[in-house]
Design a protein around this motif. Structure first.
Motif, PDB file in Angstrom:
ATOM      1  N   CYS A 164      62.232 -40.212 -32.861  1.00  0.00           N
ATOM      2  CA  CYS A 164      62.308 -38.727 -32.542  1.00  0.00           C
ATOM      3  C   CYS A 164      63.839 -38.553 -32.372  1.00  0.00           C
ATOM      4  O   CYS A 164      64.567 -39.154 -31.984  1.00  0.00           O
ATOM      5  N   HIS A 200      59.902 -32.096 -30.463  1.00  0.00           N
ATOM      6  CA  HIS A 200      60.124 -33.438 -30.772  1.00  0.00           C
ATOM      7  C   HIS A 200      60.595 -33.439 -32.368  1.00  0.00           C
ATOM      8  O   HIS A 200      60.236 -32.688 -33.035  1.00  0.00           O
ATOM      9  N   MET A 242      61.742 -43.333 -27.851  1.00  0.00           N
ATOM     10  CA  MET A 242      60.440 -42.804 -28.626  1.00  0.00           C
ATOM     11  C   MET A 242      60.951 -42.992 -30.138  1.00  0.00           C
ATOM     12  O   MET A 242      61.671 -42.446 -30.839  1.00  0.00           O
ATOM     13  N   ASP A 281      65.108 -35.400 -31.369  1.00  0.00           N
ATOM     14  CA  ASP A 281      65.414 -34.527 -30.439  1.00  0.00           C
ATOM     15  C   ASP A 281      65.515 -35.081 -29.059  1.00  0.00           C
ATOM     16  O   ASP A 281      64.370 -35.571 -28.489  1.00  0.00           O
ATOM     17  N   PHE A 282      66.498 -34.945 -28.284  1.00  0.00           N
ATOM     18  CA  PHE A 282      66.487 -35.782 -26.841  1.00  0.00           C
ATOM     19  C   PHE A 282      65.680 -35.114 -26.045  1.00  0.00           C
ATOM     20  O   PHE A 282      66.216 -34.018 -25.019  1.00  0.00           O
ATOM     21  N   CYS A 283      64.633 -35.723 -25.830  1.00  0.00           N
ATOM     22  CA  CYS A 283      63.561 -35.016 -25.074  1.00  0.00           C
ATOM     23  C   CYS A 283      63.078 -35.435 -23.692  1.00  0.00           C
ATOM     24  O   CYS A 283      62.420 -34.765 -23.136  1.00  0.00           O
ATOM     25  N   HIS A 338      63.916 -40.930 -24.240  1.00  0.00           N
ATOM     26  CA  HIS A 338      63.906 -40.372 -25.564  1.00  0.00           C
ATOM     27  C   HIS A 338      64.326 -41.402 -26.492  1.00  0.00           C
ATOM     28  O   HIS A 338      63.800 -41.773 -27.819  1.00  0.00           O
TER      29      HIS A 338
HETATM   30 CU1  CUA Z   1      60.741 -36.720 -28.362  1.00  0.00          CU
HETATM   31 CU2  CUA Z   1      62.938 -37.332 -28.059  1.00  0.00          CU
END
Ligand code: CUA
Ligand code: K7E
Length: 660
Positions: free
Chosen positions: A622, A586, A633, A624-626, A630
């Motif tokens: 966040c 993340h 987030m 980072d495309f998690c 996302h």
């Molecule tokens: Cu954690 Cu995007």
């Protein structure tokens, strides 16, 4: 490429010519029909080799897969990297500390993999910082920089970081000789010959942990050390360094350091040096340097300024420790072949490649077959006595030599832009191929080991001109992959690289891939500010410092609503990624922060420092495309004026807490 002025050109026509790179003829298609299939790595399949490539003035280390040439990762080493938060998070800042303070950049030229019995062992790679002299160790389970040690008494750590056969030591030789560190270094530059000295550092490596320690230094006359190569097998006890500027010039080196017909390869009996240092024969000299280490359980670096006395061995005082071997004009590369018998000097300004014989060097020493004049009180072996032979008319501007598994050598030629394959015993030229353009280093898989893997050669080229789509005044440097399994070198592929590649390492993927860490076990997280569950998330005020103990898990920050921050506060976000799964980092960023993002690996804790500069509401999210959520987030922080009575409180959903 520097422009050479007319007076200088008149003085040294040959030298000046040698500094100008030629564009080879026939820059068109050189690739045979089946080249594509030889580099094709099907989707979902792995490359056969890991290729660790220095990033030059980017200060970083790039990891490619071969034969595809795919860029797999850029490992931040000596330069800050906001993409990964390297040098921006509180945990990583100490890694870039030096005796000069925080240094956010360097110039990484050479990469050396750790070896056991002369073979790559896949544990660590080492990189040199050429500008502010340092050596870094990168851990190949995490692909992270784990340790950086600064080298005292050194200017330009260029002949570095090369290892002995069992990685007993990594060496670092000074490119710019300088006066010894300390207040007495305030001397006139005109006193170069008297006061400027070379130093070669021997950094010991702990076999189990890789920990580095500055064991001892050699003190030499004020020449420039360029490259180095350790002995192998029968020459195990020796180390060979190329040196130029044996004229000891202190200005206009392009002329003044190119006058002597021969410079030197310096042969050092490092086993003897080690014994002398251990038995207290060196001058115990106070030194001060930074030593930075990464704690993989605390996920945190610490930097220590070491002040201690180390043994320094003045090479003129110990007969048998060092010999000079004359080597034609300004040698650059100095490479020992896999048998340990041949030492190849690549003399930038000469028309031959000298190849020295270890057996002959030993015999010349035994017979005292020396020149009548010593250099700085050190015996100079007669050129002919050390010489196995010369490769005649090899090309123009030789820089580096690599070896295959069949007794052949491959030399890069900067000026004539070509690779030349020749036989080590017969010294006959077997093949030559043009490269585009102006090759610097080259790499044969496993070349600097005792048994090269052969198969592929990569040329790292300085200039690309018309090879790729134009991208303005600066063009990418390039790598060219050759198949060397047959008699002739066969060009397979060319691809752009990050930074300016110099030396590289290539090892079978099987040495490394199964040891790769997939995530950090959160139960082993010893970070003092770790938050191991959402239940432990909290805010703590200590005067004007606010510590935010935050967690991240798909797909929310906890807490995601924060109030009660005031102007003048310094906020530390200690963020723990609670995931326990491979490839789920993340990120974390906050509007207006004078900082990079954080990129937090599963099980890890990372800290972002933020000093809010205005009153208002600040989004955080966040990076980072998690997950599919996302974009959700994210969260908000409220900053109030200094002295406001908004209480410190935080929340997630309908849970809300207030500081006691
Ligand atoms: Cu954690 Cu995007
Ligand atoms: Cu030849 Cu700095 Cu190794 Cu580059 S050096 S090319």
């Amino acid at each position: 490429m520097a422009i050479v002025n007319k007076t200088v050109l008149g003085l040294i026509v040959f030298c000046a010519l040698s500094l100008i790179a030629c564009k080879p003829k026939g820059t068109g298609e050189m690739v045979s029909g089946d080249a594509a299939s030889k580099v094709y790595v099907a989707p979902g399949k792995y490359d056969e080799f890991y290729n660790f490539v220095s990033g030059g003035f980017s200060g970083q280390l790039a990891v490619y897969g071969l034969p595809s040439g795919r860029l797999l990762r850029v490992i931040p080493v000596f330069s800050v990297d906001p993409e990964k938060g390297w040098g921006y998070s509180e945990e990583t800042k100490p890694m870039l500390n030096t005796s000069h303070g925080f240094v956010p950049w360097d110039d990484l030229h050479h990469v050396q993999m750790s070896t056991t019995d002369g073979m790559p062992d896949g544990k660590w790679v080492f990189g040199n910082a050429n500008n502010t002299p340092r050596i870094a160790r990168i851990d190949l389970t995490t692909f992270r920089t784990a340790e950086i040690i600064e080298l005292p008494n050194t200017g330009g750590n260029h002949s570095s970081p090369f290892n002995t056969e069992n990685t007993e030591y990594i060496v670092g030789g000074t490119r710019f000789s300088v006066p010894d560190d300390g207040p007495s270094s305030d001397v006139s530059i005109e006193t170069y010959k008297e006061n400027f000295k070379g130093h070669i550092s021997f950094v010991s490596i702990d076999k189990a942990t890789g920990a580095m320690d500055l064991a001892f230094q050699l003190k030499t006359p004020g020449v420039n050390f360029d490259l180095a190569s350790s002995g192998k097998k029968k020459s195990h006890d020796w180390f060979f360094f190329s040196c130029y500027n044996t004229e000891q010039a202190n200005t206009l080196q392009e002329v003044n350091a190119s006058k002597n017909d021969k410079d030197f390869v310096m042969a050092v009996n490092w086993k003897m040096a080690e014994e002398l240092a251990k038995s207290g024969k060196g001058d115990m000299t106070p030194v001060s340097y930074a030593h930075n280490t990464w704690d993989e359980h605390a996920h945190t670096a610490k930097s220590e300024i070491v002040k201690k006395k180390i043994p320094i061995l003045d090479i003129s005082k110990f007969p048998g420790l060092v010999y000079f071997i004359p080597c034609p004009k300004s040698p650059h590369g100095c490479n020992v072949d896999p048998s340990g018998e041949f030492i190849v000097g690549s003399s930038k300004l000469a028309t031959v490649i000298p190849v020295f014989s270890f057996d002959k060097i030993m015999k010349a020493i035994a017979d005292k077959n020396f020149e009548t004049e010593k250099y700085a009180d050190v015996p100079v072996i007669k050129y002919e006595a050390a010489l196995h032979g010369e490769v005649k008319k090899p090309g123009l501007g030789p820089l580096h030599t690599e070896f295959d598994d069949k007794g052949n050598a491959y030399t890069s030629f900067f000026v004539s832009s070509e690779l030349v394959k020749w036989n080590l015993k017969s010294l006959e030229i077997i093949d030559r191929k043009p490269v585009y353009y102006s090759v610097g280093h080259l790499l044969v898989m496993g070349s600097n080991s005792n048994k090269p893997y052969g198969k592929y050669l990569v040329a790292y080229n300085k200039i690309t001109k018309d090879r790729y789509l134009p991208t303005g005044p600066e063009l990418a440097q390039s790598a060219q992959l050759f198949d060397i399994s047959g008699d002739k070198m066969e060009l397979l592929l060319d691809y752009p690289t990050i930074g300016e590649p110099h030396y590289a390492q290539g090892v079978p993927a099987s040495l490394i891939k199964d040891k790769s860490v997939k995530f950090f076990n959160i139960n082993d997280n010893k970070h003092p500010d770790a938050t191991k569950s959402e239940g432990e998330t909290r805010l703590v005020r200590k005067g004007n410092e606010v510590h935010v103990y935050m967690t991240e898990i798909r797909s929310h920050l906890a807490p995601d609503k924060i109030e009660g921050i005031k102007m003048g506060d310094v906020v530390y976000f200690h963020i723990t990624n609670l995931e326990q799964d491979w490839d789920v980092p993340h990120g974390f960023a906050i509007k207006g922060a004078n900082n990079g993002e954080l990129l937090v690996m599963p099980g890890e804790t990372v800290t972002l420092k933020w000093s809010p500069d205005r009153v208002g509401i600040f989004p955080m999210y966040c990076t980072d495309f998690c997950s599919a959520l996302h974009q959700e987030m994210s969260g908000y922080i409220r900053v109030s004026p200094k002295g406001s009575n908004v209480p410190l409180k935080w929340g997630l959903g309908d849970k809300e807490s207030t500081a006691k």
